[in-house]
Scaffold this motif. Structure first.
Motif, short mmCIF file in Angstrom:
data_model
loop_
_atom_site.label_atom_id
_atom_site.label_comp_id
_atom_site.label_asym_id
_atom_site.label_seq_id
_atom_site.Cartn_x
_atom_site.Cartn_y
_atom_site.Cartn_z
N GLN A 48 -6.46 3.62 3.37
CA GLN A 48 -5.79 3.20 2.13
C GLN A 48 -5.15 1.83 2.30
OE1 GLN A 48 -5.87 5.12 -0.83
NE2 GLN A 48 -5.28 3.12 -1.62
N ASN B 153 -6.31 -1.34 0.11
CA ASN B 153 -5.35 -2.08 -0.73
C ASN B 153 -5.41 -3.57 -0.44
OD1 ASN B 153 -4.49 0.28 -1.92
ND2 ASN B 153 -2.66 0.50 -0.66
N LYS C 212 -8.52 -5.00 -2.06
CA LYS C 212 -8.36 -5.16 -3.51
C LYS C 212 -7.58 -6.42 -3.85
CE LYS C 212 -8.51 -0.21 -4.63
NZ LYS C 212 -7.71 0.98 -5.02
N SER D 243 -1.21 -8.75 1.23
CA SER D 243 -1.34 -7.66 0.27
C SER D 243 -0.05 -6.87 0.11
CB SER D 243 -2.47 -6.71 0.68
OG SER D 243 -2.15 -6.04 1.89
#
Length: 371
Positions: free
Chosen positions: A13, A17, A20, A54
């Motif tokens: 995850q 993230n 993204k 991020s």
């Protein structure tokens, strides 16, 4: 304690993230924010730059909980959430491992664990002093910017196979400079009145020479792609020294984001050349005497900090080639030496006063020691 499955899911995850966020770099401002992170953390891997960006795009300096306490005398504020970065898990290899991996190395990276670090904004107490702050302060003086430009130009001419020359701006048809792959030459508008813009142009054209020269694997990239990459490197290099040259045109990144492989490749190329430029610039600013140590109130420094400053200055004195710079460093070294000496004398005096029962040396022995 989370299970192994839960831990692996959390790791995935974290990486997803970051992925993204990178794919959101579709406009100039987001791209600039990412490049700011590259400039601040250029010694980090691209994986960790992506992770830092991020989780906290405004992060400027990160360290672990204990490092903030021990090295910087700062405390992480209560309730702060750590920024997770990847740290390698290194294993000592058995003969069987070496045979399986076809290596003679004694150790190897066998995986990564995600450790928490905290940005300086998440901590409090003593100010964090950095020689970089003084580089930025010194480069506010345009004469120093010119000195860095000339030093970089001389380095490229003398230490690389590149040729850097200057011509009047009027002959460049509106450009500030260009790179000619066929001759491996960089040409700069020599009469550009803005010294910072002149330095930025040299960084830009140097990036072209490294990314898009005849021997480069990326020489066939589209022209707009090449310009964005070169401008990105120049942006990172100027951010590193704290000099703002106004607006940057980075809009072509919107096209990269349509293809995950392309944007990762582009960012990797930018980071590689940016790192090279930053290392060169850091070396040159040191030679020019622009990376001065922060002025400390010596009396407020701990013994450990004093000794660290003393050792660092000793090394700088040995490396200094400029006589004036060497003299200034020696003066600072003497100041720290006197402070250490004064503290030692006070400590000895206090020890003597607290231990009056200890026998004092005989006078003739005392005299011999003085000789």
């Amino acid at each position: 304690m989370p299970s192994k499955v839960e831990t692996e899911k959390w790791k995935r995850q974290l990486v997803e993230n970051a992925e993204k966020e990178i794919l959101k770099l579709t406009d100039s401002e987001k791209f600039k924010s990412y490049l700011d992170t590259v400039a601040k953390f250029h010694r980090y891997s691209q994986r960790n730059i992506d992770l830092i960006y991020s989780q906290n795009p405004s992060a400027s300096q990160v360290a672990g909980f204990k490092k903030w306490q021990n090295d910087f005398k700062r405390s992480v504020n209560k309730g702060e959430k750590g920024i997770r970065i990847a740290a390698p898990i290194i294993k000592k290899l058995t003969p069987e491992d070496q045979k399986m991996l076809d290596t003679t190395e004694e150790k190897a990276i066998v995986g990564y664990r995600y450790i928490p670090v905290f940005d300086v904004s998440q901590t409090s107490s003593k100010p964090v002093l950095s020689a970089k702050d003084f580089v930025k302060e010194n480069l506010a003086d345009h004469q120093n910017v010119t000195s860095l430009y000339n030093a970089f130009k001389d380095y490229l001419n003398q230490q690389t196979d590149l040729k850097v020359s200057e011509v009047p701006l009027a002959t460049l048809n509106g450009a500030k400079g260009y790179f000619q792959p066929s001759t491996n030459e960089i040409v700069i508008g020599g009469d550009e009145p803005d010294n910072a813009l002149k330095l930025k142009t040299l960084y830009h054209e140097y990036a072209h020479s490294q990314l898009h020269g005849l021997k480069s694997a990326f020489k066939d990239r589209p022209r707009a792609y090449q310009e964005t990459q070169a401008e990105a490197v120049a942006y990172v290099a100027m951010q590193n020294i704290g000099v703002d040259t106004g607006n940057y045109s980075l809009g072509y990144v919107a096209t990269w984001a349509k293809d995950k492989a392309v944007i990762h490749s582009a960012l990797s190329e930018i980071q590689q050349v940016s790192n090279k430029v930053i290392e060169l610039s850091d070396g040159l600013t040191k030679q020019l005497g622009l990376q001065k140590e922060p002025e400390h109130d010596l009396k407020k420094l701990s013994a450990q900090e004093l000794n660290k400053s003393y050792q660092g200055l000793q090394q700088q004195v040995q490396q200094a080639t400029n006589p004036q710079q060497k003299s200034e460093l020696k003066n600072k070294l003497n100041d720290i030496h006197h402070e250490i000496s004064n503290r030692t004398q006070k400590q000895l005096q206090a020890f003597t006063e607290e231990n009056l029962s200890i026998n004092q040396p005989k006078s003739e022995l005392d005299q011999s020691l003085k000789r």
